[in-house]
Design a protein around this motif. Sequence first.
Motif, PDB file in Angstrom:
ATOM      1  N   MET A  58     -10.841   6.738  -5.277  1.00 26.87           N
ATOM      2  CA  MET A  58     -11.138   7.256  -4.175  1.00 26.87           C
ATOM      3  C   MET A  58     -12.547   8.405  -4.347  1.00 26.87           C
ATOM      4  N   LEU A  59     -12.507   8.653  -5.124  1.00 27.23           N
ATOM      5  CA  LEU A  59     -13.820   9.562  -5.514  1.00 27.23           C
ATOM      6  C   LEU A  59     -14.937   8.687  -5.363  1.00 27.23           C
ATOM      7  N   MET A  60     -15.264   7.410  -6.292  1.00 22.19           N
ATOM      8  CA  MET A  60     -16.236   6.397  -5.861  1.00 22.19           C
ATOM      9  C   MET A  60     -16.278   5.715  -4.367  1.00 22.19           C
ATOM     10  N   ASP A  61     -15.222   6.150  -3.969  1.00 24.36           N
ATOM     11  CA  ASP A  61     -16.051   5.659  -2.444  1.00 24.36           C
ATOM     12  C   ASP A  61     -16.365   6.615  -1.714  1.00 24.36           C
ATOM     13  N   ARG A  62     -16.015   8.027  -1.376  1.00 26.81           N
ATOM     14  CA  ARG A  62     -16.795   8.470  -1.230  1.00 26.81           C
ATOM     15  C   ARG A  62     -17.955   8.898  -1.983  1.00 26.81           C
ATOM     16  N   LEU A  63     -18.379   9.030  -3.222  1.00 24.48           N
ATOM     17  CA  LEU A  63     -19.819   8.979  -3.294  1.00 24.48           C
ATOM     18  C   LEU A  63     -20.297   7.558  -2.379  1.00 24.48           C
ATOM     19  N   GLU A  64     -20.120   6.571  -2.307  1.00 25.25           N
ATOM     20  CA  GLU A  64     -20.349   5.266  -2.253  1.00 25.25           C
ATOM     21  C   GLU A  64     -21.041   4.747   0.083  1.00 25.25           C
ATOM     22  N   GLY A  65     -19.981   6.867   0.306  1.00 24.55           N
ATOM     23  CA  GLY A  65     -20.383   6.830   1.378  1.00 24.55           C
ATOM     24  C   GLY A  65     -19.027   5.690   2.226  1.00 24.55           C
ATOM     25  N   ARG A  66     -17.775   5.500   1.720  1.00 27.50           N
ATOM     26  CA  ARG A  66     -16.622   4.767   2.202  1.00 27.50           C
ATOM     27  C   ARG A  66     -16.394   5.762   2.876  1.00 27.50           C
ATOM     28  N   ASN A  67     -15.823   5.335   4.478  1.00 30.80           N
ATOM     29  CA  ASN A  67     -14.476   6.469   4.790  1.00 30.80           C
ATOM     30  C   ASN A  67     -13.973   6.515   4.377  1.00 30.80           C
ATOM     31  N   LEU A  68     -13.426   7.681   4.061  1.00 26.37           N
ATOM     32  CA  LEU A  68     -11.717   8.130   3.701  1.00 26.37           C
ATOM     33  C   LEU A  68     -11.812   9.723   4.183  1.00 26.37           C
ATOM     34  N   SER A  69     -11.012   9.072   5.008  1.00 26.68           N
ATOM     35  CA  SER A  69     -10.776  10.965   6.413  1.00 26.68           C
ATOM     36  C   SER A  69      -9.972  12.329   5.479  1.00 26.68           C
ATOM     37  N   LEU A  70     -11.012  13.496   5.258  1.00 24.75           N
ATOM     38  CA  LEU A  70     -10.626  14.452   5.180  1.00 24.75           C
ATOM     39  C   LEU A  70      -9.232  14.944   5.717  1.00 24.75           C
ATOM     40  N   GLY A  71      -8.058  15.553   4.736  1.00 21.14           N
ATOM     41  CA  GLY A  71      -6.942  15.319   4.558  1.00 21.14           C
ATOM     42  C   GLY A  71      -6.341  14.651   4.839  1.00 21.14           C
ATOM     43  N   SER A  72      -6.474  13.133   4.298  1.00 18.54           N
ATOM     44  CA  SER A  72      -5.687  11.858   4.249  1.00 18.54           C
ATOM     45  C   SER A  72      -5.162  12.017   3.042  1.00 18.54           C
ATOM     46  N   VAL A  73      -3.102  12.046   2.624  1.00 22.11           N
ATOM     47  CA  VAL A  73      -3.027  11.807   1.905  1.00 22.11           C
ATOM     48  C   VAL A  73      -2.289  10.311   1.294  1.00 22.11           C
ATOM     49  N   GLU A  74      -2.618  10.234   0.276  1.00 23.12           N
ATOM     50  CA  GLU A  74      -2.041   9.043  -0.249  1.00 23.12           C
ATOM     51  C   GLU A  74      -1.086   9.015  -1.585  1.00 23.12           C
ATOM     52  N   LEU A  75       0.564   8.678  -1.052  1.00 26.51           N
ATOM     53  CA  LEU A  75       1.548   8.851  -1.940  1.00 26.51           C
ATOM     54  C   LEU A  75       1.468   7.126  -2.787  1.00 26.51           C
ATOM     55  N   ILE A  76       1.751   7.320  -3.679  1.00 23.69           N
ATOM     56  CA  ILE A  76       2.323   6.030  -4.992  1.00 23.69           C
ATOM     57  C   ILE A  76       3.680   6.138  -4.795  1.00 23.69           C
ATOM     58  N   PRO A  77       4.366   5.218  -4.135  1.00 20.26           N
ATOM     59  CA  PRO A  77       6.198   5.267  -3.868  1.00 20.26           C
ATOM     60  C   PRO A  77       6.262   4.514  -6.058  1.00 20.26           C
ATOM     61  N   SER A  78       7.202   5.558  -5.446  1.00 22.25           N
ATOM     62  CA  SER A  78       8.562   5.567  -6.506  1.00 22.25           C
ATOM     63  C   SER A  78       9.422   4.688  -7.346  1.00 22.25           C
ATOM     64  N   ASN A  79       9.148   4.661  -8.369  1.00 27.84           N
ATOM     65  CA  ASN A  79       9.807   3.457  -9.212  1.00 27.84           C
ATOM     66  C   ASN A  79      11.717   3.426 -10.559  1.00 27.84           C
ATOM     67  N   TYR A  80      12.445   3.686  -9.718  1.00 30.17           N
ATOM     68  CA  TYR A  80      14.056   3.320 -10.253  1.00 30.17           C
ATOM     69  C   TYR A  80      13.922   2.730 -11.602  1.00 30.17           C
ATOM     70  N   LEU A  81      13.878   2.845 -13.156  1.00 23.69           N
ATOM     71  CA  LEU A  81      14.672   2.280 -14.018  1.00 23.69           C
ATOM     72  C   LEU A  81      15.225   3.110 -14.487  1.00 23.69           C
TER      73      LEU A  81
END
Length: 342
Positions: free
Chosen positions: A307-330
């Motif tokens: 995501m940081l590389m995307d921002r450095l390259e100017g790819r649009n990531l809306s400020l305030g956005s939150v991406e959540l990684i799904p949980s995995n039950y083992l």
Amino acid sequence: MAGIKDVAAQAGVSISTVSYVLSGKRRVSDETKLRVLEAVRLLDYQPKKGAALIRQGARTRLIALSSPMHSYTDYSNYATFFFAVVARARRYHYNVVLLTDENEEDELLRMSYSGMVDGVLLLDVNTDDERVAHARTSMVPYVSIGCAENHADVVSVDMDFESMGRMAMDEFYRLGHREVLFIGASEENYRFGSNFLVRTRKAIESRARVLGVHLDFRYSTGDDARHVEEVIAEAYKATPGITAIMAQTNISHMNNVIGSLSRRGKSIPGDVSLLALSTFGNASVMERPIDEIPMQPNKTCSRGVDMLMDRLEGRNLSLGSVELIPSNYLRRGSVGPVSIRG
């Protein structure tokens, strides 16, 4: 192009104060610092070193990784996150500067305005984290690996700890458990607002109320056998009918929970179901492997770098956005239905 005199005039401060704010050489009040930084942004002022880099279109190929080490930091797992960031950054031919001071907001600002780094990653984020607030005035992009309550000025990525909490409680409820013990981390962690602990606890307590499950929450007072024994004894004294235990601690603590239950003549899962939360997928190596819903630092940290590389390259990531990684039950057989107990 605006100069330092213009910034000082806009902010209503002296030139030396502007210099102190940007260099971090002296402490400046938060109110004054904010005025100066807002003037810098308004005038698009660029300190000489940073301006030279920007004019040439050059990059430092450095990322600042801010990961404070607190009195309650679990050092056994600290390196896991750091090396996950480093491994991903190297794929982009970036190096990582690790900052570990608990009060490093001024250092982050200095690095941002001096052109020393191209971007900032935040780890070990608290619910009310000043580093997140400072992102608004930074000259380089910030990405937060962890979700603060006020995250409007950064993009964030983290595990879905709310889902983790609901998943754990739903699994116990599905198997007939109605009296559950939840052992959290130390009280200090919650007092300082460790975001993943606070979020998980809120989700578990909320879900328990919805399902009508009696939940006994206890702070961990230590990982050794004596402290664990005290917590288990107090819990069973208050709630004798406990049939399921979940803990957001570590493998050493969980081993001692198993030992405490064994001394009480309780089998797993015959008498008590046992589930580990926010571990690292390593509960399979325990003498008695247990079910777990682990953290996934490789996924969250790798995604944060992306995501940081995307921002450095100017790819649009809306400020305030939150991406959540799904949980995995083992599943490893330590959680079972109440009906199999004698």
